[in-house]
Design a protein around this motif. Structure first.
Motif, short mmCIF file in Angstrom:
data_model
loop_
_atom_site.label_atom_id
_atom_site.label_comp_id
_atom_site.label_asym_id
_atom_site.label_seq_id
_atom_site.Cartn_x
_atom_site.Cartn_y
_atom_site.Cartn_z
N ARG A 111 0.83 -1.20 0.00
CA ARG A 111 0.00 0.00 0.00
C ARG A 111 0.87 1.26 0.00
O ARG A 111 0.50 2.28 -0.57
N TYR A 112 2.01 1.17 0.63
CA TYR A 112 2.97 2.28 0.67
C TYR A 112 3.55 2.55 -0.72
O TYR A 112 3.89 3.67 -1.07
N GLY A 113 3.63 1.49 -1.53
CA GLY A 113 4.20 1.63 -2.86
C GLY A 113 5.55 0.97 -3.01
O GLY A 113 6.31 1.29 -3.94
N ALA A 114 5.89 0.05 -2.08
CA ALA A 114 7.14 -0.71 -2.22
C ALA A 114 7.08 -1.55 -3.50
O ALA A 114 6.00 -1.89 -3.99
N ILE A 115 8.27 -1.87 -4.01
CA ILE A 115 8.37 -2.59 -5.28
C ILE A 115 8.97 -3.96 -5.02
O ILE A 115 10.19 -4.10 -4.87
N PRO A 116 8.16 -5.01 -4.92
CA PRO A 116 8.70 -6.34 -4.65
C PRO A 116 9.30 -6.96 -5.89
O PRO A 116 8.84 -6.73 -7.02
N VAL A 117 10.35 -7.76 -5.70
CA VAL A 117 10.99 -8.45 -6.83
C VAL A 117 11.45 -9.82 -6.35
O VAL A 117 11.90 -9.99 -5.22
N ASP A 118 11.32 -10.82 -7.21
CA ASP A 118 11.73 -12.18 -6.87
C ASP A 118 13.25 -12.29 -6.90
O ASP A 118 13.93 -11.65 -7.70
N ARG A 119 13.78 -13.14 -6.03
CA ARG A 119 15.22 -13.38 -5.99
C ARG A 119 15.74 -13.92 -7.32
O ARG A 119 16.85 -13.63 -7.73
N ALA A 123 12.72 -12.74 -16.19
CA ALA A 123 12.37 -11.64 -17.10
C ALA A 123 11.03 -11.03 -16.72
O ALA A 123 10.86 -9.80 -16.74
N ALA A 124 10.07 -11.87 -16.37
CA ALA A 124 8.74 -11.36 -15.99
C ALA A 124 8.83 -10.53 -14.72
O ALA A 124 8.18 -9.47 -14.60
N ALA A 125 9.64 -10.98 -13.75
CA ALA A 125 9.79 -10.25 -12.49
C ALA A 125 10.44 -8.90 -12.72
O ALA A 125 10.04 -7.89 -12.13
N THR A 157 32.64 -6.16 -1.76
CA THR A 157 32.18 -5.34 -2.89
C THR A 157 31.71 -6.23 -4.03
O THR A 157 32.32 -6.26 -5.11
N PRO A 158 30.62 -6.96 -3.85
CA PRO A 158 30.14 -7.86 -4.91
C PRO A 158 29.65 -7.07 -6.11
O PRO A 158 29.34 -5.87 -6.01
N PRO A 159 29.54 -7.72 -7.28
CA PRO A 159 29.01 -7.04 -8.47
C PRO A 159 27.54 -6.70 -8.29
O PRO A 159 26.84 -7.29 -7.47
N LEU A 160 27.06 -5.77 -9.09
CA LEU A 160 25.67 -5.37 -9.02
C LEU A 160 24.78 -6.41 -9.70
O LEU A 160 25.17 -7.05 -10.67
N LYS A 161 23.58 -6.57 -9.19
CA LYS A 161 22.62 -7.49 -9.78
C LYS A 161 22.03 -6.88 -11.07
O LYS A 161 22.00 -5.66 -11.25
N PRO A 162 21.53 -7.74 -11.97
CA PRO A 162 21.00 -7.24 -13.26
C PRO A 162 19.85 -6.26 -13.12
O PRO A 162 19.64 -5.41 -13.98
N GLY A 163 19.09 -6.37 -12.03
CA GLY A 163 17.94 -5.49 -11.87
C GLY A 163 18.29 -4.02 -11.86
O GLY A 163 17.49 -3.18 -12.30
#
Length: 229
Positions: A111-119, A123-125, A157-163
């Motif tokens: 309701r706040y507007g958070a953006i959930p994403v699957d681990r 592509a759909a996520a 300092t891990p690499p960034l995720k594709p998201g």
């Protein structure tokens, strides 16, 4: 004394959170803006407890853009997930899908507007994450992502995720790297300790850069404090 501080913090934050989150459905009746104010009240409550019970102060370096932006932050502790909500004027935060499944809290977060994403970051996520982020942008809100995907220990300092690249390319907003060394005072395991947490806003990366260039600048920016470790 440190143990006592931790016990008092856990007690007061736990009780306060139950009350505040439990009242979230009431705020939800008045729309998303009311939910954002409600969430900010919770994070301000957390900030005060951290300062006066745990003895952790915050040193802020750098400046934020005046308008909405995509914020990419280092993630070493739960601390920054709440602190940045308060400091970024109720930014829409990208969070793990399983957090949105927590009874009451997860409903309030949506309701706040958070953006959930699957681990799995299918592509759909990723498409759904971008759609939700664009909706937040259209509302004049900033978007906050922890591009490493999970909490890391100081010095890692891990690499960034594709998201991250997907959001950066789709939102056409300046991207601000946010570095923090919260893990020094707030370890993933063990007691939280008094001290100073530094929060550094790096130079904004303009939209439209090639993916590799943008990722390199953001990776360097969120790890700017790691050189001191």
């Amino acid at each position: 004394m440190i143990l006592l501080r931790n016990l008092v913090f856990a007690l007061f934050f736990g009780i306060g959170s139950v009350v505040i989150v439990g009242l979230a459905p009431v705020s939800a009746l008045f729309g998303q803006r009311a939910m954002i104010r409600h969430a900010t009240a919770w994070t301000r409550f957390h900030h005060q407890l951290v300062r006066w019970v745990l003895g952790i102060r915050v040193a802020v370096e750098g400046e934020r853009p005046s308008g909405p932006a995509l914020y990419a932050a280092k993630h070493q502790a739960m601390w920054e997930t709440l602190e940045l909500q308060m400091r970024l004027d109720g930014a829409a935060m990208v969070l793990k899908r399983e957090l949105a499944d927590i009874p009451v809290w997860g409903w309030a977060a949506l309701r706040y507007g958070a953006i959930p994403v699957d681990r799995e970051a299918s592509a759909a996520a990723l498409r759904q994450m971008i759609k939700d982020a664009r909706r937040a942008r259209a509302q004049g809100r900033s978007v906050l992502i922890f591009p490493e995907g999970t909490r890391v220990a100081p010095g890692e300092t891990p690499p960034l995720k594709p998201g991250f690249a997907g959001l950066y390319g789709a939102l056409d907003m300046p991207c601000v790297p946010v570095a923090t060394d919260s893990g020094r005072c707030w370890p993933r395991k063990g007691l939280k300790r008094p001290g100073v947490i530094t929060l550094r806003y790096g130079a904004a990366v303009p939209p439209g850069l090639p993916r590799r260039d943008a990722e390199a600048l953001i990776h360097a920016g969120i790890n700017a404090l790691e050189r001191r470790a």
